[in-house]
Write a protein that holds these residues in place. Sequence first.
Motif, short mmCIF file in Angstrom:
data_model
loop_
_atom_site.label_atom_id
_atom_site.label_comp_id
_atom_site.label_asym_id
_atom_site.label_seq_id
_atom_site.Cartn_x
_atom_site.Cartn_y
_atom_site.Cartn_z
N TYR A 51 -16.72 -16.49 -17.67
CA TYR A 51 -15.99 -15.96 -18.84
C TYR A 51 -16.89 -14.94 -19.52
N VAL A 52 -16.36 -13.77 -19.85
CA VAL A 52 -17.17 -12.74 -20.51
C VAL A 52 -16.55 -12.27 -21.82
N ASN A 53 -17.40 -11.77 -22.70
CA ASN A 53 -16.98 -11.13 -23.95
C ASN A 53 -17.90 -9.95 -24.21
N TRP A 54 -17.39 -8.73 -23.97
CA TRP A 54 -18.20 -7.52 -24.19
C TRP A 54 -18.24 -7.14 -25.68
N PHE A 55 -17.52 -7.87 -26.51
CA PHE A 55 -17.19 -7.35 -27.86
C PHE A 55 -17.80 -8.13 -29.02
N ARG A 56 -18.84 -8.95 -28.76
CA ARG A 56 -19.45 -9.69 -29.85
C ARG A 56 -20.16 -8.72 -30.80
N LYS A 57 -20.02 -8.98 -32.10
CA LYS A 57 -20.59 -8.08 -33.11
C LYS A 57 -21.69 -8.76 -33.91
N SER A 58 -22.60 -7.94 -34.44
CA SER A 58 -23.63 -8.43 -35.34
C SER A 58 -23.03 -8.68 -36.72
N GLU A 59 -23.80 -9.32 -37.59
CA GLU A 59 -23.27 -9.59 -38.93
C GLU A 59 -22.89 -8.31 -39.67
N ASP A 60 -23.61 -7.22 -39.36
CA ASP A 60 -23.27 -5.94 -40.02
C ASP A 60 -22.19 -5.16 -39.25
N GLY A 61 -21.50 -5.84 -38.33
CA GLY A 61 -20.30 -5.26 -37.73
C GLY A 61 -20.52 -4.29 -36.58
N LYS A 62 -21.72 -4.30 -35.99
CA LYS A 62 -21.97 -3.40 -34.84
C LYS A 62 -21.83 -4.18 -33.53
N PHE A 63 -21.28 -3.50 -32.50
CA PHE A 63 -21.23 -4.13 -31.18
C PHE A 63 -22.65 -4.42 -30.71
N LEU A 64 -22.87 -5.67 -30.27
CA LEU A 64 -24.22 -6.07 -29.84
C LEU A 64 -24.52 -5.60 -28.41
N TRP A 65 -23.47 -5.49 -27.61
CA TRP A 65 -23.64 -5.17 -26.18
C TRP A 65 -23.16 -3.74 -25.91
N PRO A 66 -23.93 -2.93 -25.18
CA PRO A 66 -23.52 -1.54 -24.93
C PRO A 66 -22.29 -1.42 -24.03
N GLY A 67 -22.00 -2.45 -23.27
CA GLY A 67 -20.78 -2.46 -22.44
C GLY A 67 -20.81 -1.41 -21.33
N PHE A 68 -19.60 -1.05 -20.86
CA PHE A 68 -19.40 -0.01 -19.85
C PHE A 68 -20.35 -0.20 -18.66
N SER A 69 -21.14 0.83 -18.29
CA SER A 69 -22.00 0.74 -17.10
C SER A 69 -22.97 -0.43 -17.16
N ASP A 70 -23.38 -0.80 -18.39
CA ASP A 70 -24.34 -1.89 -18.52
C ASP A 70 -23.70 -3.25 -18.26
N ASN A 71 -22.38 -3.30 -18.17
CA ASN A 71 -21.76 -4.57 -17.76
C ASN A 71 -22.20 -4.95 -16.35
N SER A 72 -22.71 -3.97 -15.59
CA SER A 72 -23.21 -4.26 -14.24
C SER A 72 -24.34 -5.28 -14.28
N ARG A 73 -25.07 -5.34 -15.40
CA ARG A 73 -26.16 -6.32 -15.54
C ARG A 73 -25.58 -7.74 -15.53
N VAL A 74 -24.44 -7.88 -16.16
CA VAL A 74 -23.77 -9.19 -16.21
C VAL A 74 -23.20 -9.53 -14.82
N LEU A 75 -22.58 -8.52 -14.18
CA LEU A 75 -22.02 -8.75 -12.84
C LEU A 75 -23.13 -9.08 -11.84
N LYS A 76 -24.28 -8.43 -12.02
CA LYS A 76 -25.43 -8.70 -11.13
C LYS A 76 -25.86 -10.16 -11.27
N TRP A 77 -25.93 -10.65 -12.50
CA TRP A 77 -26.30 -12.06 -12.71
C TRP A 77 -25.31 -12.99 -11.99
#
Length: 595
Positions: free
Chosen positions: A487-513
């Motif tokens: 199960y994945v969630n690319w969209f978790r945010k910090s308390e100040d409302g910024k996306f914590l994960w860069p997503g897109f091409s960097d999702n490959s890091r998650v797929l690699k795991w």
Amino acid sequence: MNIEVKNKMLDAWIREVAEMCTPDEIYVCNGSRKEYDQMIQQLLDSGIAIPLKKRPNSYLFRSDPSDVARVEDNTYISTPSRTEAGPTNNWIAPDKLKKTMKDLYEGCMKGRTMYVIPFSMGPIGSPISKIGVEISDSPYVVVNMHIMTRVSDRVLELLGTNGEFIPCLHSIGAPLEEGQEDSKWPCAPIEKKYISHFPEENLIWSYGSGYGGNALLGKKCLALRIASAMAKREGWMAEHMLILRLTNPEGKQFHIAAAFPSACGKTNLAMMQPSVPGWKCECVGDDIAWMKIGPDGRLYAINPENGFFGVAPGTSYDTNPMAMDTLKENVIFTNCALTDEGDVWWEGIDGDPPKHAIDWKGNDWTPDSTDVAAHANARFTAPAAQCPVICEDWEKPEGVPIDIFIFGGRRSSVVPLVTEAYNWDHGVFLGSTAASETTAANIGAVGNLRRDPFAMKPFCGYNMGDYFQHWMEMGDKLGDKAPRCFYVNWFRKSEDGKFLWPGFSDNSRVLKWMCERVDGKAGAEETPIGLLPKDGDLDTQGLDTSADDLKELLKVDAEAWKAEIPDIENHFTTFGDRLPDRLKKQLEEFRHRLG
Ligand code: TSX
Ligand code: MN
């Protein structure tokens, strides 16, 4: 009629429909380039298609402002009993619905040509493919079906005199009286729109809309709603999933199928190019997977479609360069804006907005306008073969072997970047509880949690409780050859409302795991919600996410999860006694792990 139809059932059905709908002419499609060009020429001559100077063989269409999306409230699963359709579907009894729709179909093609479109979902002749025939009075539907499905006279040959097909009847519901001037996008008012499925007899009846999934009946209606019911009966799977191939630096291939609700960037993930050096990603499909157990006991997937029917707004060289390169020529655009240079434009595309454009409604638009230039659900229809990273095996008749299932949703809090299920039943639990927060792009108040099990809520052609049970039974059949579930969630945010994960091409890091988990190479940590990468398991080389942000991305807040339990219970309660005991057990075990 332009040809003689040799299939007896098809010939009888064409005559029956023609008698009911009374078109001026009947034309049986052959799927040729010449036919496509002639249809486009006719649409150009009537001013319905707008040629795009900047893109060879590409055209813009504008729909009626009332006909811009799938109409879920008017979509029916018409089974003998309401229970067979289940709590997630609208239901009307088959007799009653057919009576209502026959009255609407009576004379509905007057003044128009009735097109007979023979198509294959999946490579023509593949053992996993299915043949459909759509009858439609919309030339726009014909050209879109040419791209999205395999329309061909070979399909009629394959059918022979007695072969079976799935009949898909479509009318825009706008007969033309003698001398009446046609509108650019004729359709029926909302109260006369019906998107009906009769799974018992593999039959689709659509009336009143010319847009997307309401009208291109091979896609959501056949390949998901009707196919899911057939799959349940026949022991295979029809899922709302992208399919991709990842290849590691050693050349080992992994095939992933992933289900996401809308507004999660499914098409972007399907065409993603890895940021991790040495890893390669190729697209097999971006929306639908049909999967069967192969001779070796593994699960094999095909993409039943022939093109991409993607949301245009938000698509850019930043978010999806491979889609942008797919859209250079031979594309149909619907409800995008038109620039003065003769190109399409939409919100979120690269570069500065044009100083002037014609918006999706045909009105002048400038950056000062309060309205959007392109409709939020504006679409491109593009041949999959044009995607620069289409997998060389995307049309392999036997499909590709699936190693990994991914479920996901869009959540600003609580749900970590990635979780691996403990086992198949736990994976089914994760899929069955998948949820997204609503965004401005989909209807409903922003930020509400909407459960969308397996991203199939609008697309399951039978009782969703039984669908969960079918997933359990497929797991039993696959045994130790079953794909691993995440199960994945690319969209978790910090308390100040910024996306914590860069997503897109960097999702490959998650797929690699995930791939390394399958290979037994990467570690994981047991948590109440599932297995999570621990420090050092996720490849973060070259990533500028801080250690604190990474910690936050992978944090499991047991109290926050406990607070979710009542909503999961509520969700499960809607399935009544059709909810599999094995899912009840999963919920109990989850509760227990949370302490
Ligand atoms: O598609 C998305 N994906 C999957 C990509 C392979 N989107 C777009 C969603 C709308 C359809 C994403 N948006 C993803 C994502 O992984 N992540 C986000 C959130 C996000 C947005 C912008 C940034 C970072 C994250 N931009 C910068 O940090 C500069
Ligand atoms: Mn979809």
